[in-house]
Structures are given as structure tokens and as C-alpha cells.
Design a protein around this motif. Structure first.
Motif, short mmCIF file in Angstrom:
data_model
loop_
_atom_site.label_atom_id
_atom_site.label_comp_id
_atom_site.label_asym_id
_atom_site.label_seq_id
_atom_site.Cartn_x
_atom_site.Cartn_y
_atom_site.Cartn_z
N LEU A 5 -21.12 -28.64 44.44
CA LEU A 5 -20.71 -27.74 43.35
C LEU A 5 -19.32 -27.19 43.62
O LEU A 5 -18.48 -27.13 42.70
N ILE A 6 -19.04 -26.81 44.86
CA ILE A 6 -17.71 -26.30 45.22
C ILE A 6 -16.65 -27.38 44.97
O ILE A 6 -15.60 -27.11 44.38
N VAL A 7 -16.94 -28.60 45.42
CA VAL A 7 -15.98 -29.69 45.22
C VAL A 7 -15.77 -29.96 43.74
O VAL A 7 -14.63 -30.11 43.27
N GLY A 8 -16.86 -30.02 42.98
CA GLY A 8 -16.75 -30.31 41.55
C GLY A 8 -15.95 -29.25 40.80
O GLY A 8 -15.07 -29.58 39.99
N VAL A 9 -16.24 -27.98 41.08
CA VAL A 9 -15.53 -26.90 40.39
C VAL A 9 -14.06 -26.90 40.76
O VAL A 9 -13.17 -26.75 39.90
N MET A 10 -13.75 -27.09 42.05
CA MET A 10 -12.35 -27.05 42.49
C MET A 10 -11.57 -28.25 41.97
O MET A 10 -10.40 -28.13 41.61
N LEU A 11 -12.21 -29.42 41.89
CA LEU A 11 -11.53 -30.58 41.31
C LEU A 11 -11.30 -30.38 39.81
O LEU A 11 -10.25 -30.76 39.27
N TRP A 12 -12.28 -29.81 39.14
CA TRP A 12 -12.12 -29.52 37.71
C TRP A 12 -10.98 -28.54 37.49
O TRP A 12 -10.13 -28.74 36.62
N GLN A 13 -10.95 -27.47 38.29
CA GLN A 13 -9.88 -26.49 38.17
C GLN A 13 -8.52 -27.10 38.53
O GLN A 13 -7.50 -26.76 37.92
N SER A 14 -8.52 -27.99 39.50
CA SER A 14 -7.25 -28.63 39.88
C SER A 14 -6.72 -29.50 38.75
O SER A 14 -5.50 -29.63 38.57
N GLY A 15 -7.63 -30.12 37.99
CA GLY A 15 -7.20 -30.90 36.84
C GLY A 15 -6.56 -30.02 35.77
O GLY A 15 -5.54 -30.38 35.17
N ILE A 16 -7.17 -28.85 35.54
CA ILE A 16 -6.58 -27.90 34.60
C ILE A 16 -5.21 -27.45 35.08
O ILE A 16 -4.24 -27.37 34.30
N TRP A 17 -5.11 -27.16 36.39
CA TRP A 17 -3.84 -26.72 36.97
C TRP A 17 -2.77 -27.80 36.84
O TRP A 17 -1.63 -27.51 36.46
N GLU A 18 -3.13 -29.06 37.13
CA GLU A 18 -2.17 -30.15 37.01
C GLU A 18 -1.64 -30.29 35.60
O GLU A 18 -0.42 -30.40 35.39
N ARG A 19 -2.53 -30.29 34.61
CA ARG A 19 -2.10 -30.45 33.22
C ARG A 19 -1.22 -29.29 32.77
O ARG A 19 -0.25 -29.48 32.05
N GLN A 20 -1.56 -28.08 33.21
CA GLN A 20 -0.75 -26.93 32.84
C GLN A 20 0.64 -27.00 33.48
O GLN A 20 1.65 -26.74 32.81
N VAL A 21 0.71 -27.37 34.76
CA VAL A 21 2.00 -27.48 35.45
C VAL A 21 2.85 -28.56 34.79
O VAL A 21 4.07 -28.38 34.61
N ILE A 22 2.25 -29.68 34.41
CA ILE A 22 3.00 -30.76 33.77
C ILE A 22 3.51 -30.33 32.41
O ILE A 22 4.67 -30.60 32.05
N ARG A 23 2.67 -29.65 31.63
CA ARG A 23 3.12 -29.17 30.31
C ARG A 23 4.28 -28.20 30.45
O ARG A 23 5.29 -28.31 29.74
N GLU A 24 4.15 -27.23 31.36
CA GLU A 24 5.21 -26.22 31.52
C GLU A 24 6.47 -26.84 32.13
O GLU A 24 7.59 -26.46 31.75
N GLY A 25 6.31 -27.77 33.06
CA GLY A 25 7.47 -28.36 33.72
C GLY A 25 8.29 -29.26 32.81
O GLY A 25 9.51 -29.41 33.00
#
Length: 411
Positions: free
Chosen positions: A313-333
């Protein structure tokens, strides 16, 4: 400024300084020599038939490893790491982490055996295999998670330009764990064959590649890698120090729980009944050699998903959150970039990117399209990294290099 792939890989690394590179190379050479000596000893006095069993097990392990590698490659698709880094991480797990862990674990098991011999009450509770049952959860998690973790830590320190966040950390850790399986699983098969004449290939591979190969060593090392990635990603100072420690402890706890299950069963039986657990083998028992890989894989995957649910569950949630973080960083960058870095139509695709979707550049060949998407994503993440450490984006060589790379690809 167009940097080579190698220059980008080692940008900001201690290895870029000659004196540091020499010192680190010497340390790595010593570790490799120690590991090689340890691994060679494992094959002393091994018969040709046992060698054959070992290499068959290696071939089967490689085939299953390729499937897990494909999953990790998909997770890494937005900002894929160098294939050389994939190879380095796997080789660290297979050759250095295992080579360093084997002799230390051997000494710790010997110490536990000596303890059991002078404490017959322990053997009365745990039976004839008391040393093995007690030694496994003591030696393996501490030693193996340290030698694997050392590889993840070196990647974090030496190749900081390629270690951006939680997802990178999990991928590097899982690759090192896969490498560890790549050598340890065939070694266990060979040892069992030498001792009993039975080669438990299906059992070992079904167990180690449960949950599509993301269980076991890839999970333990991946948790530590996620802790390092979170430390690289966060702006909170206390979390930079707490996250790696917490990640290692999570990996250690999962490993300890896995290796202590037999010990827990024996202790529970003795506490509840007052008698030691008595295990009998009958002629009708199925040989580990003839067990079906698929049946072992299904049953062990189900057991691990249930028993290790908090860790998954920890791995799944953190990977899911990392995907959100990646897409947000790419959009803003990429929001303030213009042609030839990115067109308005391409930026609309960036805004429409989703968790399982990988965008493509229309009207371009697949290879060129993938190269442009990768360069755009690398540029955006590098801009975030530069801002994160409080430096100027416009004066950063890597930012300029990725912009020039996009100009070349459009050319």
C-alpha cells in the motif's frame, strides 16, 4: 550548449572531479575484489552437474527478470534513465551486494549456531533446524538490506542529476533487488541440489517472482530508494534526514517479517500448546523439484499481497503520488517554453497527460517522437531541480543542453 549523454549523466557528480573519481574507483575496485573472492568460494568443490543446475537456474531467472524489467521501464517512461544505469544497478545487486552479504551472513549464522549449541532449551523449542530458523531473521535482513542499500545510496550520491524523486528511487532500488535475486536464487537452487539431490527451481522462482517480481528483494530495496527519493524531492529539512532512515527501516521490517514467519509459527505453537512444533515428512509429499511454477507463483503472490499489504500500500500510494508530481512538474516546467522547445498543440497534450497514458508527437516517427517527449520532460524536471536548490534556471548548463537537444531533434 549541447552536452553528450555521458556529460549529462555525470553532471554535478563527485565523479566529475578527477581526485574524487580516482578515490571512488579504488574503493569500488576493493569492493569488487572482495565480492569476487566471496562468489568464487561458493563454487569450490562443486560438481559439473551442480554447475549445470546453477546455469539452468540463471537462465530461467533471467527470463523472469526481463518481465519485471518491462514493468519498471513502463513506470520510468516519462523520464527514462540510461540503460547503462539499469545495467549498473542490476550488476551491483547480482555481483557486489550478494558477494558482500554472503560471508557476513555466514559468520552471523555460525554465531547463532554456536549460541544454540550452548542453549539446548532453544533447540528444544525450535527443533533440529533451530540455528537456521533463528539465524535467518537475524542475519539476512540486516546484512542484505545494508549491502543493497549501499548501492542505492551510491547512485543517490554519485549520479544526483539522474536521481530526481520517489519514482527514480523505487526503480533503482527494485533493479538492485532484481540483481540480488539474479544470483541468490540460482545459488539456493544449486545448494539444495548438492545437499538433497532435489533442484527446487519452480519453488525458488515462483516465490521470488511473486507479485510480478516486485516482491522480496526488489520491494525491500525499493522502499529504501523511495525514502532517498523523497529526501531529494522534499523542501522540509527534517524530512530530508528522516525519509531515508524511514525507508530503510520499512524495507528491513518487510524483510524481517518474511524471514521470521517460520520462527513466529514455532514460537506461537510452543506458547499456545506448551510443546514444540513437530513437522513430519511423508513419502507422499510433493518434491520441490516437481512443484508447478504457476501454482507456487499464484499461492505465494496471494499470501504476500495479504501478509505484506501495508508495504505494498505504501509503495502503491507513493508511486501514484509520484506520477501526479511528475505530471505537475512537467506542466509547470513547459508552460513558459515556446517553439522549438514545444508547440502549443504539444503543450495541450501535456495538459491532457494521464496516469497510464504516454503522449506522442503527432506526424513524427516513433523514435523521434519519443526522443522529443523525453527531452521535453527532462527539461521540465531539470528546471524544477534548479529552482528547488535556489539557482538560476537560465544559467544552468543542463537546461541549455536540453533546449539545444530539442532544437537538434526538430532540425
Amino acid at each position: 550548449m549541447l552536452l553528450t549523454n555521458q556529460a549529462r549523466l555525470f553532471y554535478g557528480s563527485p565523479l566529475s572531479r578527477p581526485r574524487n573519481a580516482v578515490l571512488i574507483s579504488i574503493v569500488l575496485a576493493v569492493l569488487i575484489a572482495i565480492s569476487a573472492s566471496s562468489l568464487i568460494k561458493q563454487f569450490s568443490r562443486v560438481t559439473p552437474v551442480a554447475f549445470q543446475v546453477f546455469f539452468i537456474a540463471v537462465a530461467a531467472t533471467i527470463l523472469l527478470t526481463l518481465f519485471t524489467l518491462a514493468i519498471l521501464w513502463f513506470l520510468d517512461r516519462r523520464e527514462p534513465e540510461s540503460r547503462w544505469l539499469y545495467l549498473i544497478a542490476v550488476l551491483w545487486g547480482a555481483l557486489i551486494a550478494t558477494g558482500l552479504a554472503l560471508p557476513i551472513s555466514g559468520y552471523m549464522h555460525a554465531a547463532v549456531d554456536s549460541y544454540v549449541k550452548v542453549h539446548p532449551n532453544v533447540q528444544a523449542i525450535l527443533g533440529a533446524d533451530a540455528g537456521k530458523i533463528l539465524g535467518a531473521p537475524i542475519a539476512a535482513p540486516l546484512v542484505e538490506d545494508t549491502t543493497k542499500g549501499l548501492g542505492v545510496l551510491l547512485l543517490f550520491w554519485l549520479l544526483r542529476a539522474e536521481f530526481d524523486g520517489v519514482r527514480d528511487g523505487f526503480i533503482y532500488g527494485a533493479l538492485i533487488g532484481l540483481g540480488f535475486n539474479l544470483f541468490e536464487a540460482p545459488l539456493f537452487v544449486m545448494r539444495t541440489f548438492i545437499q538433497t539431490g532435489d533442484a527446487p527451481l519452480a519453488f525458488q522462482l515462483g516465490d521470488r517472482f511473486a507479485v510480478f517480481g516486485l516482491d522480496g528483494h526488489p520491494l525491500y530495496a525499493g522502499l529504501f530508494g523511495m525514502g532517498l527519493g523523497l529526501a531529494r524531492q522534499t523542501t522540509r529539512r527534517w524530512l530530508r534526514y528522516a525519509a531515508p532512515v524511514g525507508g530503510w527501516l520499512l524495507g528491513y521490517s518487510a524483510h524481517f517479517l518474511n524471514d521470521a514467519l517460520v520462527l513466529i509459527v514455532y514460537l506461537y505453537t510452543f506458547i499456545t500448546t506448551g510443546k514444540p512444533l513437530h513437522v513430519e515428512s511423508t513419502p507422499g509429499d510433493v518434491s520441490e523439484m516437481t512443484q508447478s511454477f504457476f501454482s507456487v507463483w499464484v499461492s505465494h503472490s496471494a499470501l504476500r499481497l495479504l501478509g505484506f499489504f501495508p508495504f505494498f500500500l505504501i509503495v502503491g500510494v507513493m508511486l501514484w503520488q509520484s506520477g501526479i508530481w511528475e505530471r505537475q512538474v512537467i506542466r509547470e516546467g513547459l508552460a513558459d517554453e515556446t517553439e522549438p522547445v514545444i508547440t502549443p498543440e504539444e503543450y495541450e497534450q501535456v495538459k491532457g497527460d494521464r496516469i497510464f497514458r504516454t503522449r506522442r508527437i503527432p506526424h513524427l516517427k516513433g523514435r523521434t517522437s519519443r526522443a522529443i517527449v523525453r527531452a521535453q520532460n527532462e527539461l521540465a524536471i531539470r528546471k524544477w531541480r534548479v529552482k528547488h536548490i535556489g539557482q538560476s534556471v537560465e544559467s544552468d548548463p543542463l537546461v541549455a543542453s536540453w533546449r539545444d537537444e530539442l532544437l537538434r531533434l526538430r532540425g
